[in-house]
Design a protein around this motif. Structure first.
Motif, PDB file in Angstrom:
ATOM      1  N   GLY A 170      22.268  53.009  55.704  1.00  0.00           N
ATOM      2  CA  GLY A 170      22.027  54.114  56.626  1.00  0.00           C
ATOM      3  C   GLY A 170      22.428  53.752  58.036  1.00  0.00           C
ATOM      4  N   ARG A 171      21.440  53.355  58.817  1.00  0.00           N
ATOM      5  CA  ARG A 171      21.652  53.178  60.260  1.00  0.00           C
ATOM      6  C   ARG A 171      22.769  52.224  60.662  1.00  0.00           C
ATOM      7  NH1 ARG A 171      15.333  52.530  60.902  1.00  0.00           N
ATOM      8  NH2 ARG A 171      15.785  51.753  58.802  1.00  0.00           N
ATOM      9  N   GLN A 177      13.303  47.791  58.479  1.00  0.00           N
ATOM     10  CA  GLN A 177      13.449  47.201  57.144  1.00  0.00           C
ATOM     11  C   GLN A 177      12.914  45.782  57.158  1.00  0.00           C
ATOM     12  OE1 GLN A 177      14.215  48.634  54.477  1.00  0.00           O
ATOM     13  NE2 GLN A 177      15.720  50.258  54.777  1.00  0.00           N
ATOM     14  N   ARG A 191      21.866  45.011  55.495  1.00  0.00           N
ATOM     15  CA  ARG A 191      22.219  44.785  56.893  1.00  0.00           C
ATOM     16  C   ARG A 191      23.356  43.786  56.992  1.00  0.00           C
ATOM     17  NH1 ARG A 191      19.931  48.698  57.167  1.00  0.00           N
ATOM     18  NH2 ARG A 191      18.175  49.356  58.444  1.00  0.00           N
ATOM     19  N   ASP A 204      20.589  60.369  56.566  1.00  0.00           N
ATOM     20  CA  ASP A 204      19.214  60.684  56.997  1.00  0.00           C
ATOM     21  C   ASP A 204      19.269  61.502  58.280  1.00  0.00           C
ATOM     22  OD1 ASP A 204      17.936  59.353  54.852  1.00  0.00           O
ATOM     23  OD2 ASP A 204      18.308  57.437  55.826  1.00  0.00           O
TER      24      ASP A 204
HETATM   25  O1  C5P Z   1      18.959  53.078  57.761  1.00  0.00           O
HETATM   26  P1  C5P Z   1      18.749  52.226  56.544  1.00  0.00           P
HETATM   27  O2  C5P Z   1      19.996  51.458  56.125  1.00  0.00           O
HETATM   28  O3  C5P Z   1      17.530  51.368  56.643  1.00  0.00           O
HETATM   29  O4  C5P Z   1      18.513  53.305  55.395  1.00  0.00           O
HETATM   30  C1  C5P Z   1      18.192  52.958  54.109  1.00  0.00           C
HETATM   31  C2  C5P Z   1      18.012  54.196  53.256  1.00  0.00           C
HETATM   32  O5  C5P Z   1      17.488  53.794  52.015  1.00  0.00           O
HETATM   33  C3  C5P Z   1      17.047  55.214  53.827  1.00  0.00           C
HETATM   34  O6  C5P Z   1      17.493  56.511  53.415  1.00  0.00           O
HETATM   35  C4  C5P Z   1      15.740  54.880  53.175  1.00  0.00           C
HETATM   36  O7  C5P Z   1      14.887  55.969  53.020  1.00  0.00           O
HETATM   37  C5  C5P Z   1      16.204  54.380  51.810  1.00  0.00           C
HETATM   38  N1  C5P Z   1      15.268  53.456  51.159  1.00  0.00           N
HETATM   39  C6  C5P Z   1      14.859  52.266  51.712  1.00  0.00           C
HETATM   40  N2  C5P Z   1      14.005  51.433  51.052  1.00  0.00           N
HETATM   41  C7  C5P Z   1      13.571  51.756  49.862  1.00  0.00           C
HETATM   42  C8  C5P Z   1      13.980  52.946  49.270  1.00  0.00           C
HETATM   43  C9  C5P Z   1      14.836  53.779  49.940  1.00  0.00           C
HETATM   44  O8  C5P Z   1      15.268  51.939  52.810  1.00  0.00           O
HETATM   45  N3  C5P Z   1      12.776  50.932  49.232  1.00  0.00           N
END
Ligand code: C5P
Length: 244
Positions: A219-220, A199, A190, A22
């Motif tokens: 992601g993060r 989240q 996580r 991202d």
């Molecule tokens: O940073 P993080 O781990 O929260 O990123 C999760 C990724 O998954 C992001 O790219 C986010 O847009 C995507 N995503 C999400 N929840 C959903 C669908 C997609 O967090 N329901």
């Protein structure tokens, strides 16, 4: 029978982890992949990076040995979505999302387009966005509770030939029970002790894998970690512990 760009997840933890890139530009995304190194095999390209860089970002990542989950959540008339499936395949996407809410004709057109390709991406249906709660659904004319709407759309997508879903960690068990052969891609992961951020419905890597996840999207916890390579290693170890 065609061979998808994305084989069924192997037992290797590295084949089940997708790092969400991202970022607003290729330079930042590639810097992260360079920091993590060969430990990752899958990355997710979403709207932000794709709109900034275009389909060339997929071949750039593929040239570095990475498989690409193209998360564009397609939702348009059947002919347009079928065309997008074909061009996403040519660009090298291994996984590709589309909105189940596009309806059976759109989903079938996408599945048929993929079936006619030599090396198609695996198609993944997004049912109800996790940002949609009951009031949001009501506002667009859906009176069913979110869980019932998720079940309805998943069933419709499966019947239309879509064999994978993106769902939250809370829905892994019910979706895996209803569709044991479906590929389940799970964001909102996580590691124990990691910052949850924005989240809500989160799970640890081990619990998501144990519940039936095929791939985890992270992601993060990796991209914002002080040491992304160490964070990746720790997550891969957690995945391995759940698959023994
Ligand atoms: O940073 P993080 O781990 O929260 O990123 C999760 C990724 O998954 C992001 O790219 C986010 O847009 C995507 N995503 C999400 N929840 C959903 C669908 C997609 O967090 N329901």
């Amino acid at each position: 029978m065609t061979t998808p760009n994305s084989p069924a997840p192997a037992n290797s933890p590295q084949d089940r982890l997708i790092v969400a890139l991202d970022f607003p530009d290729a330079a930042s995304a590639l810097a992260l992949t360079a920091r993590v190194g060969p430990a990752i095999r899958w990355v997710k390209v979403g709207l932000e990076l794709f709109i900034a860089e275009g389909p060339g970002i997929i071949s750039t990542l593929a040239a570095r040995g990475l498989n690409v989950f193209l998360d564009l959540k397609l939702h348009d008339i059947p002919n347009t979505v079928a065309g997008a499936v074909r061009t996403a395949s040519s660009a090298g996407a291994g996984l590709l999302t589309l909105h189940a809410g596009g309806g059976p004709a759109m989903l079938q057109a996408a599945a048929n387009a993929a079936a006619g390709l030599p090396n198609p991406p695996q198609l993944l249906a997004v049912t109800v966005l996790t940002s949609m709660d009951a009031p949001q659904l009501n506002a667009i004319g859906v009176s069913a509770p979110p869980a019932a709407q998720v079940a309805r759309l998943a069933s419709m997508a499966w019947t239309s030939g879509i064999r994978g879903f993106v769902c939250s960690a809370e829905e892994i068990t019910s979706t895996h029970t209803a569709f044991p052969d479906a590929t389940l891609v799970i964001p909102g992961i996580r590691p124990a002790g990691a910052a949850i951020g924005d989240q809500k419905r989160v799970a640890t890597p081990a619990s998501a894998i144990a519940a039936g996840a095929s791939y985890l999207v992270v992601g993060r916890p990796i991209t914002q970690a002080p040491d992304p390579a160490a964070a990746t290693t720790a997550i891969l170890r957690e995945i391995a512990s759940a698959t023994k």
